[in-house]
Design a protein around this motif. Structure first.
Motif, PDB file in Angstrom:
ATOM      1  N   ILE B 230      42.371  81.944  83.509  1.00  0.00           N
ATOM      2  CA  ILE B 230      43.051  81.186  84.563  1.00  0.00           C
ATOM      3  C   ILE B 230      42.015  80.469  85.434  1.00  0.00           C
ATOM      4  O   ILE B 230      41.091  81.100  85.955  1.00  0.00           O
ATOM      5  CB  ILE B 230      43.916  82.145  85.423  1.00  0.00           C
ATOM      6  CG1 ILE B 230      45.054  82.719  84.573  1.00  0.00           C
ATOM      7  CG2 ILE B 230      44.458  81.432  86.653  1.00  0.00           C
ATOM      8  CD1 ILE B 230      45.734  83.929  85.188  1.00  0.00           C
ATOM      9  N   GLY B 231      42.157  79.164  85.551  1.00  0.00           N
ATOM     10  CA  GLY B 231      41.271  78.393  86.421  1.00  0.00           C
ATOM     11  C   GLY B 231      39.905  78.065  85.826  1.00  0.00           C
ATOM     12  O   GLY B 231      39.059  77.506  86.517  1.00  0.00           O
ATOM     13  N   PRO B 258      44.406  71.445  89.477  1.00  0.00           N
ATOM     14  CA  PRO B 258      44.583  72.755  90.128  1.00  0.00           C
ATOM     15  C   PRO B 258      45.926  72.947  90.816  1.00  0.00           C
ATOM     16  O   PRO B 258      46.329  74.079  91.070  1.00  0.00           O
ATOM     17  CB  PRO B 258      43.438  72.817  91.143  1.00  0.00           C
ATOM     18  CG  PRO B 258      42.867  71.454  91.229  1.00  0.00           C
ATOM     19  CD  PRO B 258      43.359  70.623  90.086  1.00  0.00           C
ATOM     20  N   THR B 260      46.977  72.223  93.839  1.00  0.00           N
ATOM     21  CA  THR B 260      46.907  72.728  95.208  1.00  0.00           C
ATOM     22  C   THR B 260      47.163  71.645  96.241  1.00  0.00           C
ATOM     23  O   THR B 260      46.997  71.862  97.427  1.00  0.00           O
ATOM     24  CB  THR B 260      45.517  73.333  95.481  1.00  0.00           C
ATOM     25  OG1 THR B 260      44.529  72.384  95.039  1.00  0.00           O
ATOM     26  CG2 THR B 260      45.324  74.624  94.744  1.00  0.00           C
ATOM     27  N   ARG B 268      50.407  71.355  87.935  1.00  0.00           N
ATOM     28  CA  ARG B 268      49.232  72.187  87.710  1.00  0.00           C
ATOM     29  C   ARG B 268      49.053  72.329  86.208  1.00  0.00           C
ATOM     30  O   ARG B 268      50.012  72.671  85.516  1.00  0.00           O
ATOM     31  CB  ARG B 268      49.430  73.572  88.350  1.00  0.00           C
ATOM     32  CG  ARG B 268      48.303  74.549  88.039  1.00  0.00           C
ATOM     33  CD  ARG B 268      48.468  75.886  88.752  1.00  0.00           C
ATOM     34  NE  ARG B 268      47.347  76.758  88.399  1.00  0.00           N
ATOM     35  CZ  ARG B 268      47.089  77.942  88.970  1.00  0.00           C
ATOM     36  NH1 ARG B 268      47.886  78.398  89.917  1.00  0.00           N
ATOM     37  NH2 ARG B 268      46.054  78.657  88.595  1.00  0.00           N
ATOM     38  N   ASN B 299      37.706  83.666  88.067  1.00  0.00           N
ATOM     39  CA  ASN B 299      38.789  84.637  87.824  1.00  0.00           C
ATOM     40  C   ASN B 299      38.578  85.507  86.589  1.00  0.00           C
ATOM     41  O   ASN B 299      39.507  86.198  86.160  1.00  0.00           O
ATOM     42  CB  ASN B 299      40.125  83.893  87.689  1.00  0.00           C
ATOM     43  CG  ASN B 299      40.407  83.038  88.902  1.00  0.00           C
ATOM     44  OD1 ASN B 299      40.109  83.440  90.029  1.00  0.00           O
ATOM     45  ND2 ASN B 299      40.935  81.842  88.687  1.00  0.00           N
ATOM     46  N   ARG B 476      51.850  76.811  96.952  1.00  0.00           N
ATOM     47  CA  ARG B 476      51.429  75.579  96.274  1.00  0.00           C
ATOM     48  C   ARG B 476      52.025  74.330  96.939  1.00  0.00           C
ATOM     49  O   ARG B 476      51.549  73.221  96.765  1.00  0.00           O
ATOM     50  CB  ARG B 476      51.895  75.671  94.818  1.00  0.00           C
ATOM     51  CG  ARG B 476      51.522  74.514  93.937  1.00  0.00           C
ATOM     52  CD  ARG B 476      51.566  74.893  92.450  1.00  0.00           C
ATOM     53  NE  ARG B 476      52.789  75.551  92.029  1.00  0.00           N
ATOM     54  CZ  ARG B 476      53.670  75.020  91.147  1.00  0.00           C
ATOM     55  NH1 ARG B 476      53.473  73.845  90.642  1.00  0.00           N
ATOM     56  NH2 ARG B 476      54.735  75.704  90.790  1.00  0.00           N
ATOM     57  N   ASP B 510      46.988  86.803  97.942  1.00  0.00           N
ATOM     58  CA  ASP B 510      46.446  85.545  97.429  1.00  0.00           C
ATOM     59  C   ASP B 510      45.907  85.769  96.014  1.00  0.00           C
ATOM     60  O   ASP B 510      44.926  86.482  95.830  1.00  0.00           O
ATOM     61  CB  ASP B 510      45.337  85.068  98.380  1.00  0.00           C
ATOM     62  CG  ASP B 510      44.879  83.656  98.034  1.00  0.00           C
ATOM     63  OD1 ASP B 510      45.601  82.971  97.289  1.00  0.00           O
ATOM     64  OD2 ASP B 510      43.795  83.274  98.509  1.00  0.00           O
ATOM     65  N   PRO B 512      45.257  83.865  91.934  1.00  0.00           N
ATOM     66  CA  PRO B 512      45.156  82.579  91.235  1.00  0.00           C
ATOM     67  C   PRO B 512      46.176  82.399  90.107  1.00  0.00           C
ATOM     68  O   PRO B 512      46.178  81.357  89.448  1.00  0.00           O
ATOM     69  CB  PRO B 512      43.733  82.615  90.667  1.00  0.00           C
ATOM     70  CG  PRO B 512      43.475  84.069  90.421  1.00  0.00           C
ATOM     71  CD  PRO B 512      44.215  84.810  91.502  1.00  0.00           C
TER      72      PRO B 512
END
Lengths: 152, 721
Positions: B230-231, B258, B260, B268, B299, B476, B510, B512
């Protein structure tokens, strides 16, 4: 690559593809018959079910080489004018929701009725549990198969 | 309906150009934030009713068909008031330019029928009055002496009649009635009756076109190797072996988006490398030959165990209070009996039967997108952004959706197709494999719930506290309002039970992990945890679970009526069949209230078998009882599949599941007999696509407790030891 001959819905077809190409993608992309669906690619969901020489098979794991010289029937060839008893029963019970799995459901059910014209609930469990429906039309599928077996 | 009270009658309906009688309709948005503030046209229609010179009635809507039958229900609303012959009713092609409409095009939140119940009836009634006026003028009689009946206008005194098709030309020249008269419900011909879905014939012979079935001349097909972490990002790749495969035309790197940025619906996507070929199989073979090295990013150490530990740690501190009644801490301290429990639910995958896909054709003068989308407004915006063309030059062609469930409100697959079409200069269809679909989803958030409750010496419940720890779906979309993600607390903060002292808190974790709207959203977990813990309160109070709920619903007659109907039809209070246990649960979501009673047994290996589910529902006025039954069956299957089997787990930053072998689905042989009973109701219209899902998990788990004494506090249920 050598041309491969097969009969699809009663018509002789010739395709020139890699022999390991799954029957599913030949039907969809080379022959343009998009009623047969892709769901998992591993014979886990039944969305790609067609008949090969009368038997229900998962076309996503069947290489085209295994269909050479054989008869393939897809949802488009199930009947003319939606006249198959299962199609009439599907309308009577208003079975489909999103509809994506229904081609595979109908082809599995058609293979069942061809062998077992009057299936029990256990027969239906056995024949239909390889076909996933995420909308949850199972109850109506069962009712529609029973209805079709009684002449709709 | 108050939702469009700011619009004058004149703005609500207008005649429009077209052969026959065409009415343009303005339907109000489901939420205030869905009003397009930038819409230039004060009357921007988003639905049309057309009666052709041959009498065919076409209803054109801005809503997607993804299984719930919403377009059929909407057409029924029109046909009822129009007095149309149902055999002549058709659905038009979903509209293609969302930027021109005055509300956002997004099918979700079980909102389609709720937002259209009155305006669509009025449109049908207006057309009916225009047809009646046309016939009356032709006969030289008073309109009041004429009646519309199933596609004809009859002059009652003389018995003369004319079919609609003979009247549409004249009717089209008449003024649109400002305030047409709606039929009294007693005269309904279709509403409240079993009416056949309009899309069924297309879905029994393979002719329905889903996104995956789109064919565009010159089209190429793409398969994308996305970063498994992820990410993460692409560090380097070698395309030589992929390009050597027959049919492979291009290899294209796609950067991570991303998601965001906030805004209406931020897209995303994962970073990846796409192989674009003549056919899907060639693209897939090319993809398998790719050599990609990933930058795994921050991550790479993420795991489900770590997430669980974080939740537990965050749950120690108070959260943001979403609702408070009385003095819960004092009441807990004074309780004769106090109980506490922790519940936990996993991330869940949508598992639409049709894997994600989209087709795009980017040209210098515009862009066409063909997509199975719930979110045409979002799709159009993302296409314009990545094609680099003005939004008005993007046409979104909506196909049938092979399931939506919230996953297709996302626009990631559209962003991918548009970027690839632009890069290779040809139409491109992106097809996700099932593995892609499982591992790059927008998951229902995992969550952690700490409860406490108190009862007094007489067994009356006195206090309820519920602390929710979860990542926030809405993060988001911009800063959370008052620190609350309303989707996290829906179904918890609005607990219907009359605890005199109550507190519901939320703490955002929080994380990801990509999150999304999963059929019934927050109620999917909150119904499970609250309805299970209410059962625990009943045990502590020494009361029957149904009777305790009933007593706590003294001020909620609608909820109580639904609960009582389900209990009565299920035979609550009589012994369950041998070897079975019964459980009950209740949940309100999307304006509808549903109670379910599950009848459960255990098989020899400890597998849970659900035999029967009795559902009672109050959804306000009934449009199509056949659809209500279908949606209760559908909601039960969706929620039961998740309760029994569903879990997305993460290790080393990667989703561990990959296909239906390790993310199993309920099968036909496991299908319980679902019975549906509808409470007659004149409450406000509620939704039907989602409300069947929330109560099933707690109903089943409460039944397991009744049968075995084992309380399930963590999903999925798995096998019972």
């Amino acid at each position: 690559m050598a041309p491969i001959h097969l009969t699809v819905n009663g018509k002789l077809r010739t395709v020139d593809v890699a022999p390991d190409t799954p029957l599913l993608w030949v039907i969809r992309e080379h022959l343009g018959l998009t009623g047969t669906k892709f769901g998992c690619g591993m014979a886990l969901c039944g969305a790609c079910t067609v008949h090969l020489n009368g038997t229900a098979i998962r076309s996503c794991v069947t290489p085209i080489s295994a269909a050479a010289g054989k008869r393939v029937r897809t949802i488009e060839g199930l009947s003319r004018n939606q006249s198959h008893p299962l199609q009439r029963a599907w309308v009577a019970e208003d079975v489909p929701q999103c509809g994506y799995c229904q081609s595979g459901q109908l082809m599995s059910a058609a293979a069942l009725l061809a062998k077992t014209p009057h299936p029990t609930d256990a027969d239906i469990d056995e024949a239909m549990s390889g076909n996933i429906c995420r909308c949850g039309t199972y109850q109506r599928i069962r009712a529609a198969i029973h209805r079709a077996s009684k002449g709709v | 309906m108050s939702t469009h009270s700011d619009l004058s009658r004149r703005e609500f309906l207008q005649t429009a150009a077209g052969a026959g009688l065409v009415l343009a309709i303005h339907l109000p948005p489901p939420l205030r934030r869905d009003v397009r503030a930038d819409s230039a046209d004060p009357f921007a229609p988003n639905a049309w009713l057309a009666i052709a010179p041959d009498g065919t009635v076409t209803v054109t809507m801005d809503r997607s068909e993804m299984g719930q039958g919403a377009p059929t229900a909407l057409a029924m609303l029109v046909a009822e008031e129009l007095e149309a012959d149902w055999a002549t009713v058709r659905l038009g092609t979903t509209v293609e330019n969302p930027a021109a409409w005055s509300r956002r095009m997004l099918t979700g939140g079980s909102s389609s029928v709720r937002t259209s119940y009155e305006p669509l009836r009025k449109a049908g009634a207006a057309a009916r009055e225009m047809l009646v006026a046309a016939a009356a003028a032709q006969w030289g009689v008073e309109p009041a002496t004429c009646q519309a009946r199933q596609g004809t206008v009859v002059h009652t005194p003389s018995g003369r009649s004319l079919p609609y098709k003979a009247l549409v030309a004249t009717a089209a020249t008449l003024p649109v009635p400002a305030n047409p008269t709606l039929k009294p419900p007693a005269e309904f011909r279709y509403l409240g009756k079993r009416v056949k879905r309009l899309d069924t014939p297309l879905k029994i012979d393979g002719s329905a076109v889903f996104g995956l079935d789109v064919q565009v001349p010159g089209m190429l097909v793409a398969s994308i190797q996305r970063c498994p972490v992820i990410g993460g990002k692409v560090k380097r790749y070698d395309a030589a072996k992929a390009k050597a495969h027959p049919g492979v035309r291009h290899v294209v790197e796609l950067p991570e988006i991303p998601g965001t940025g906030g805004g209406f619906f931020p897209t995303r996507t994962a970073a990846g490398v796409a192989v674009v070929a003549d056919t899907y199989w060639q693209a897939l073979q090319g993809r398998r030959a790719l050599e990609v090295e990933w930058d795994e990013g921050p991550n790479a150490g993420l795991s489900s165990a770590g997430i669980s530990a974080l939740f537990a740690q965050l749950a120690v501190q108070p959260g943001v209070v979403a609702r408070k009644e009385g003095e819960p801490d004092a009441a807990l301290g004074a309780a004769a009996k106090k109980i506490a429990a922790v519940y936990e639910v996993p991330f869940l995958y949508h598992a639409t039967m049709e894997p994600m896909n989209a087709t795009a054709h980017v040209r210098s003068d515009g862009c066409d997108v063909w997509a199975p989308t719930q979110n045409q407004t979002g799709a159009q915006a993302v296409a314009a952004q990545y094609a680099g063309v003005p939004i008005e030059q993007v046409r979104v062609h909506t196909t049938f959706l092979g399931g939506g469930f919230g996953r297709r409100a996302e626009t990631d697959f559209v962003a991918e197709a548009v970027q690839l079409s632009k890069a290779v200069g040809a139409p491109v269809k992106v097809i996700w494999s099932r593995e892609d679909d499982v591992q790059h989803g927008f998951y229902r958030p995992a969550s952690y719930h700490a409860f406490a409750a108190g009862v007094d010496a007489a067994g009356a419940p006195t206090a309820w506290t519920h602390r929710i720890v979860a990542p926030a779906i809405l993060a988001r979309f911009g800063p959370l309002q008052d620190g609350i993600d309303r989707t996290t607390v829906e179904g918890a903060a609005n607990l219907p039970y009359g605890f005199p002292n109550l507190r519901v808190e939320q703490t955002v974790a929080d994380l990801p992990v990509p999150l999304g709207f999963w059929r019934s959203v927050g109620s999917s977990h909150n119904a499970f945890v609250t309805e299970s813990f209410v059962d625990e309160v009943a045990v502590a109070a020494g009361k029957d679970p149904f009777e305790l709920r009933r007593a706590l619903l003294a001020a909620q007659p609608r909820h109580r009526a639904v609960l009582e109907l389900a209990a009565q039809k299920a035979g609550w209070g009589t012994p369950a069949p041998a070897g079975r246990g019964r459980g009950i649960a209740l949940a309100e979501s999307f304006g509808s209230i549903v109670a379910e009673v599950a009848e459960v047994s255990l098989e020899s290996g400890g597998q849970v078998r659900v035999h029967r589910v009795v559902c009672a529902v109050d959804c306000g006025p009934i449009v199509n009882p056949d659809t209500i039954e279908a949606q209760m069956q559908s909601g039960v299957v969706y929620g039961l599949t998740a309760a029994l089997y569903g879990a997305i787990t993460i290790d080393k930053g990667r989703v561990q599941q990959s296909n239906f072998n390790d993310y199993p689905m309920l099968r036909l042989r496991e299908m319980p007999a679902v019975e549906t009973y509808i409470v007659p109701s004149d409450a406000k219209q509620g939704g039907m696509g989602e409300p069947g899902t929330p109560p099933i998990a707690p109903a089943v788990c409460n039944a397991i407790f009744a049968l075995t004494g084992k309380r399930i506090r963590k999903l999925p249920i798995g096998t019972i030891a």
